[in-house]
Design an enzyme around this catalytic site. Structure first.
Site, PDB file in Angstrom:
ATOM      1  N   ASP A  16      11.372  -0.930  -8.275  1.00  0.00           N
ATOM      2  CA  ASP A  16      10.595  -0.256  -7.221  1.00  0.00           C
ATOM      3  C   ASP A  16      10.412   1.228  -7.545  1.00  0.00           C
ATOM      4  O   ASP A  16      11.270   1.840  -8.186  1.00  0.00           O
ATOM      5  CB  ASP A  16      11.333  -0.422  -5.879  1.00  0.00           C
ATOM      6  CG  ASP A  16      10.416  -0.185  -4.692  1.00  0.00           C
ATOM      7  OD1 ASP A  16       9.190  -0.074  -4.876  1.00  0.00           O
ATOM      8  OD2 ASP A  16      10.940  -0.104  -3.564  1.00  0.00           O
ATOM      9  N   SER A  61       5.533  -9.620  -5.035  1.00  0.00           N
ATOM     10  CA  SER A  61       6.011 -10.393  -3.882  1.00  0.00           C
ATOM     11  C   SER A  61       4.848 -11.041  -3.143  1.00  0.00           C
ATOM     12  O   SER A  61       3.685 -10.634  -3.292  1.00  0.00           O
ATOM     13  CB  SER A  61       6.793  -9.479  -2.928  1.00  0.00           C
ATOM     14  OG  SER A  61       5.901  -8.708  -2.144  1.00  0.00           O
ATOM     15  N   THR A  62       5.182 -12.033  -2.331  1.00  0.00           N
ATOM     16  CA  THR A  62       4.138 -12.683  -1.515  1.00  0.00           C
ATOM     17  C   THR A  62       3.531 -11.674  -0.542  1.00  0.00           C
ATOM     18  O   THR A  62       2.430 -11.888  -0.044  1.00  0.00           O
ATOM     19  CB  THR A  62       4.718 -13.870  -0.708  1.00  0.00           C
ATOM     20  OG1 THR A  62       5.944 -13.466  -0.090  1.00  0.00           O
ATOM     21  CG2 THR A  62       5.007 -15.061  -1.603  1.00  0.00           C
ATOM     22  N   ASN A  64       2.948  -8.475  -1.412  1.00  0.00           N
ATOM     23  CA  ASN A  64       2.205  -7.439  -2.145  1.00  0.00           C
ATOM     24  C   ASN A  64       0.681  -7.648  -2.175  1.00  0.00           C
ATOM     25  O   ASN A  64      -0.064  -6.746  -2.550  1.00  0.00           O
ATOM     26  CB  ASN A  64       2.722  -7.309  -3.585  1.00  0.00           C
ATOM     27  CG  ASN A  64       4.077  -6.638  -3.704  1.00  0.00           C
ATOM     28  OD1 ASN A  64       4.894  -6.979  -4.551  1.00  0.00           O
ATOM     29  ND2 ASN A  64       4.349  -5.655  -2.855  1.00  0.00           N
ATOM     30  N   ARG A  67      -1.908  -5.040  -0.727  1.00  0.00           N
ATOM     31  CA  ARG A  67      -2.270  -3.790  -1.416  1.00  0.00           C
ATOM     32  C   ARG A  67      -3.746  -3.821  -1.824  1.00  0.00           C
ATOM     33  O   ARG A  67      -4.345  -4.891  -1.909  1.00  0.00           O
ATOM     34  CB  ARG A  67      -1.379  -3.607  -2.648  1.00  0.00           C
ATOM     35  CG  ARG A  67       0.083  -3.449  -2.265  1.00  0.00           C
ATOM     36  CD  ARG A  67       0.932  -3.128  -3.458  1.00  0.00           C
ATOM     37  NE  ARG A  67       2.320  -2.973  -3.067  1.00  0.00           N
ATOM     38  CZ  ARG A  67       3.232  -2.306  -3.763  1.00  0.00           C
ATOM     39  NH1 ARG A  67       2.887  -1.727  -4.907  1.00  0.00           N
ATOM     40  NH2 ARG A  67       4.464  -2.211  -3.338  1.00  0.00           N
TER      41      ARG A  67
END
Ligand code: IPE
Ligand code: IPE
Ligand code: MG
Length: 230
Positions: A16, A61-62, A64, A67
């Site tokens: 991250d 990730s599911t 993300n 974005r």
């Protein structure tokens, strides 16, 4: 004789801080992702060299998907490039690549690269690189329960759920590392982290190199794990 260091068998890494790393330098977020992708090989190699057997990386990730499309596309593009660049090395080192997550919604070219890499490295039974891609732990656990139901089970055990996870057969996660100062799991392998140790560092992912990994492993080697005992 030097004391043998205790090493995590399975390390989970929540990479991250790419966006903040770029912002600090007045650059677009995609530049941060590029720099972040550049350090993955070094850190994963260091994990294996220090004696870990499984490395799980949170790549996408599911969650993300919310974005900007441009950013999502840049992440997928970088992952494809990474597979192209590093597959030969993985195979040479006999590392088995597995993907945790539903890759069906990914761009066709990336999906193909993933399937090819998984197939080519599937015969190895040494170290494992597990890439969490379009991954969410709740979705994974729900899927495992449904797989058990579909097989005719009416009463589901912990073993049934473990067997239906993407990580079936792998040891639980011993050490979770999260960079960038955030202290949360963000839907990362909730089941597999039940007894994990958590190492949080303010270092942003593109600055997290072999030396930083060493600090996390040293910290881990001093943890006293009890698993409910005394
Ligand atoms: C992690 O960096 C990479 C992915 C989530 C794909 P971020 O993009 O989350 O960076 P920050 O947290 O916004 O700085
Ligand atoms: C977690 O990071 C996902 C990945 C590292 C791929 P995020 O940046 O998406 O997590 P939140 O939104 O800060 O919880
Ligand atoms: Mg983030």
């Amino acid at each position: 004789m030097e004391e043998q260091k205790i090493v995590p068998r399975h390390v989970g890494i929540i990479m991250d801080g790419n966006g903040r790393w770029a912002k600090l330098r007045g650059k677009p977020r995609s530049y941060g992702h590029k720099k972040g992708a550049d350090v993955i090989d070094e850190v994963v190699t260091e994990c294996f060299e220090r004696g870990a057997h499984v490395v799980s990386l949170y790549a996408f990730s599911t969650e993300n998907w919310v974005r900007p499309k441009e950013e999502v596309d840049s992440i997928f593009g970088l992952l494809g490039i990474l597979i192209d660049k590093k597959l030969a090395k993985l195979i040479k080192r006999e590392v088995k690549l597995i993907i945790s997550g539903d890759i069906s919604p990914l761009p066709e070219s990336l999906r193909k690269k993933c399937l090819n890499a998984v197939k080519k490295s599937g015969k190895f039974n040494g170290n494992v690189l597990n890439v969490a891609l379009n991954y969410g732990s709740r979705a994974e656990i729900t899927r495992a329960v449904n797989l058990a139901l579909e097989s005719g089970k009416t009463k589901i055990t912990e073993e049934d759920i473990s067997a239906g996870l993407y990580t079936a057969g792998l040891p639980d996660i011993d050490l979770v590392i999260r960079t960038s100062g955030e202290m949360r799991l963000s839907n990362f392998f909730l089941w597999q982290c039940a007894y994990a140790e958590f190492y949080f560092t303010d270092v942003l992912w593109p600055d997290f190199r072999a030396e930083e990994l060493g600090k996390a492993f040293d910290w881990y080697s001093h943890r006293k794990r009890r698993f409910g005992g005394v």
